[in-house]
Scaffold this active site. Structure first.
Site, mmCIF file in Angstrom:
data_model
loop_
_atom_site.group_PDB
_atom_site.id
_atom_site.type_symbol
_atom_site.label_atom_id
_atom_site.label_comp_id
_atom_site.label_asym_id
_atom_site.label_seq_id
_atom_site.Cartn_x
_atom_site.Cartn_y
_atom_site.Cartn_z
ATOM 1 N N GLU A 493 0.836 -1.202 0.000
ATOM 2 C CA GLU A 493 0.000 0.000 0.000
ATOM 3 C C GLU A 493 0.869 1.250 0.000
ATOM 4 O O GLU A 493 1.434 1.637 1.021
ATOM 5 C CB GLU A 493 -0.905 -0.039 1.240
ATOM 6 C CG GLU A 493 -1.789 1.158 1.416
ATOM 7 C CD GLU A 493 -2.526 1.131 2.752
ATOM 8 O OE1 GLU A 493 -3.026 2.194 3.158
ATOM 9 O OE2 GLU A 493 -2.587 0.056 3.393
ATOM 10 N N ASP A 570 -8.599 1.725 6.881
ATOM 11 C CA ASP A 570 -8.297 1.914 5.465
ATOM 12 C C ASP A 570 -7.565 0.707 4.882
ATOM 13 O O ASP A 570 -7.826 0.292 3.755
ATOM 14 C CB ASP A 570 -7.454 3.181 5.269
ATOM 15 C CG ASP A 570 -8.288 4.448 5.423
ATOM 16 O OD1 ASP A 570 -9.523 4.359 5.218
ATOM 17 O OD2 ASP A 570 -7.731 5.505 5.760
#
Length: 713
Positions: A493, A570
């Site tokens: 990420e 998230d």
């Protein structure tokens, strides 16, 4: 077999010459079942145990199918026995003239005996080999049967297939003293049945000498098939009750699991239940019959088997609908018995559907802009949800497990019914029918073009050689090894995590692909939108095995794909979006167990050691684990650095910490993504990621904590 056996060393010639008829074993009655149970129930694990249970349940279902009885109760008792009760006609209790035995004893002790061999008792049935009840009896340590018939309650007990009496002291148990009948079997009358009440109750304890250790009745499988059967027999009520201790301890309220299934809508309701995508058409019903002649051996009056031509009729009932997805959900049945491996009825449906649709596409080729592309079966079946049922007397199955229908004439009958009924639907003048027909044709042509485009895309994205490697995404940090089984692709990420992971990885076999934030939600998007999305296309390109129906797992460039996202909300959302992409377009990777989620630690506890002894580092992965570690340190009077470091993201770790906890094979923790139930997984993905907002909102409101827990697990 000889009365005694001796061991001697002999030559192969002597062995061959001494082999004679006296060396042959003749297994009589139920002895053959106990000697070779796999021939009758497939296996002796949990699958075989469930097969036995369904042999008994199917007998009750056959009665309901014939219009006798409307309820079936199945109880998994706490003592590991199982009981099946029905309100049908009851097993015959009178004497069968050829054997001189009661009907109950014939059914439970004689192989290939029953009311399903053309005697007129059943027009169509699932159990037709006449071995179901007797096989279950042979493989049971104890079996008790009670029959309500003629105003009386009749009862009989068996021990490993042998009739006799148990001397019970209190609760019934297979360990009770047993004495077999000596002079003749007796069907006891143990009470009176209310006027007009009939039915059968069978309770048995599976023989643990036969079944493997750990074999157990599977509650979820039982519930699933009971629900399936209730769909197939409208008006039939099936109640499942699980009273086993393990079930009680697992239940939140400590009560037995009990479910009742009853449906009036039949297979149309079944299709609506199975379908998970958005409907393109209503659920269509295709029905018809066909006649055929079959040569079968028939027992004449003198007791000889004579080959005779018999006229048969096959009833075809199909419910189907197309949705906007590309997965095919198909269920086929013969006399309500599932045929997971298909057979002549499934082949007939495929033949009739494909031939008819090809004719329609050819007739409208210019309007549909087909060009020179060729239609394939997968194009037609994409997004199709289908329940196919046929009913016929004495169907020919391949084996006792009845997984494949072999009756040849059924293929042509089903194909004709499909072609005829679809022609009526496609030729209808009703506005609604015209709109749905046009939508189906457009979808099929769209699937054909998507398949061709995906195949071309896959061919261009296969693993490149050294001269072509520049066509892979520039942001990919590939590994050096060409051994697919050893290589790993980490999807990380953002660039911050990439920088740390780059220093922490082993470049020999670990590749890194960074993604920017949250990728496209492919549960809502079309195939073309997914392929045009930069992040999705990069992932598919790097893995190199294509997507959707053209996905070829043998072409995958990496043995493992590891999703490495932050341990926050998230990060969980990103992981869910990535799993949705794999579930929808690269599902074989999940099915093969090659998709993983990295489990980075949440906390870093530095234990301060006295003197020159280096400090100790402990990583914890949950708040509960952290509290346990702290409590342990306090009990041993050990000091630790305060405040304790809480990792909010992978970028907060240095390379050594990331390697030690998340990337090094020696110490890391990975969570394998499993796909044990594709239907349930599809419903969960549609709930969490689909277009319909209201059910998702309700789900989150009802259990916000549960939603987070499911995302994390």
């Amino acid at each position: 077999m000889p009365a005694s056996s001796k061991t001697a060393s002999v030559s192969s010639a002597d062995t061959s010459s001494s082999y004679s008829a006296r060396h042959l074993s003749v297994l009589e009655g139920l002895e053959a079942v106990r000697k070779r149970p796999g021939m009758y129930i497939g296996s002796t694990d949990s699958r075989g145990l469930m097969h036995c249970l369904w042999e008994i349940i199917d007998n009750a279902v056959d009665e309901a199918l014939g219009g006798f009885g409307t309820s079936i109760d199945v109880v998994l008792h706490a003592d590991d026995s199982v009981e099946v009760r029905d309100t049908a006609r009851g097993i015959p209790v009178d004497i069968e003239p050829k054997t001189g035995l009661s009907g109950v004893e014939v059914v439970f002790t004689k192989l290939h005996a029953g009311g399903k061999f053309g005697g007129g008792s059943y027009a169509a049935s699932g159990g037709l080999h006449g071995v179901g009840a007797s096989v279950v009896n042979a493989l049971s340590e104890r079996l008790d049967v009670e029959v309500d018939r003629g105003g009386k309650v009749h009862a009989m007990s068996f021990h490993r297939g042998e009739p006799g009496n148990f001397v019970d002291k209190g609760e019934k148990t297979p360990d009770a003293p047993f004495s077999p009948f000596e002079k003749g079997s007796q069907l006891a009358v143990i009470g009176k049945a209310p006027k007009g009440v009939t039915g059968t109750r069978v309770r048995y304890w599976a023989d643990r000498q036969i079944f493997t250790k750990g074999a157990a009745f599977q509650t979820e499988e039982l519930l699933s098939r009971a629900q399936q059967t209730a769909f197939l027999v409208p008006g039939l009520s099936i109640r499942i009750r699980d009273e086993r201790p393990a079930t009680l301890s697992a239940a939140e309220d400590g009560k037995p699991v009990e479910r009742v299934f009853s449906y009036e809508g039949g297979i149309s309701e079944f299709v609506d239940f199975l379908a998970t995508d958005k409907a393109v058409t209503d659920t269509w019903r295709l029905q018809g019959t066909g006649k055929y002649t079959e040569t079968v051996p028939v027992l004449n009056e003198s007791g000889h088997m004579v080959s005779t031509d018999v006229d048969r009729e096959c009833e075809v009932d199909i419910a189907l609908r197309w949705g906007d997805g590309y997965e095919t959900v198909s269920r086929s049945f013969v006399n309500i018995i599932a045929t997971p491996k298909g057979g002549s009825h499934q082949a007939g449906f495929d033949q009739g559907l494909l031939k008819f649709v090809k004719q329609q596409i050819d007739a409208n080729a210019r309007r549909l802009k087909v060009g020179n592309d060729k239609l394939e079966k997968d194009d037609v079946m994409a997004g199709l949800t289908l329940v196919l049922t046929v009913r016929l007397p004495e169907p020919q199955f391949e084996g006792q497990t009845k997984e494949v229908l072999g009756t040849p004439a059924v293929r042509g009958i089903v194909a004709n019914v499909v072609a005829k009924t679809l022609a009526e639907r496609f030729g209808s003048s009703k506005r609604d029918d015209k709109v749905q027909v046009e939508a189906v044709l457009q979808k099929i042509v769209s699937e054909m073009k998507a398949r061709i485009a995906a195949r071309a895309h896959k061919e261009t994205q296969r693993r490149k050689n050294a001269l072509e490697s520049s066509s892979l995404p520039n942001k990919l940090l590939d590994c050096r090894s060409n051994d697919v089984a050893q290589t790993e692709l980490f999807i990380v990420e953002g660039d911050s995590a990439l920088g740390t992971a780059r220093a922490a990885r082993s470049s020999e076999y670990q590749a890194l692909l960074p993604i920017r934030g949250k990728i496209l939600n492919v549960q809502k998007a079309s195939v073309s939108d997914m392929l045009s999305n930069l992040e999705c296309a990069s992932i598919i390109q790097v893995i190199g095995a294509g997507s959707g129906r053209s996905f070829d797992i043998d072409s995958a460039r990496y043995g493992k794909v590891i999703i490495m996202s932050d341990a926050d909300v998230d990060g969980a959302h990103i992981r869910t979006l990535l799993l949705t992409l794999f579930f929808r377009y690269m599902r074989p990777m999940i099915e093969a167990g090659r998709v993983f989620a990295a489990v980075p630690p949440l906390h870093r506890v530095v234990v301060i050691n006295p003197g020159s002894k280096p400090n100790e580092t402990i990583y914890t992965y949950s708040e509960q684990e952290l509290q346990g570690v702290i409590a342990g340190l306090k009990r041993t009077n050990k000091r630790y650095q305060d405040p304790i470091q809480r990792y909010k993201g992978l970028g907060e770790m240095d390379a050594d910490q990331l390697a030690t906890t998340t990337m090094d094979r020696k110490g890391r923790l990975l969570r394998r993504v499993k796909l044990e139930d594709a239907e349930n997984a599809g419903r969960v993905f549609e709930l969490l990621m689909g277009n319909d907002v209201a059910p998702r909102k309700e789900f989150i409101i009802d259990g916000a904590g549960l939603a987070r827990e499911r995302i994390d697990t």
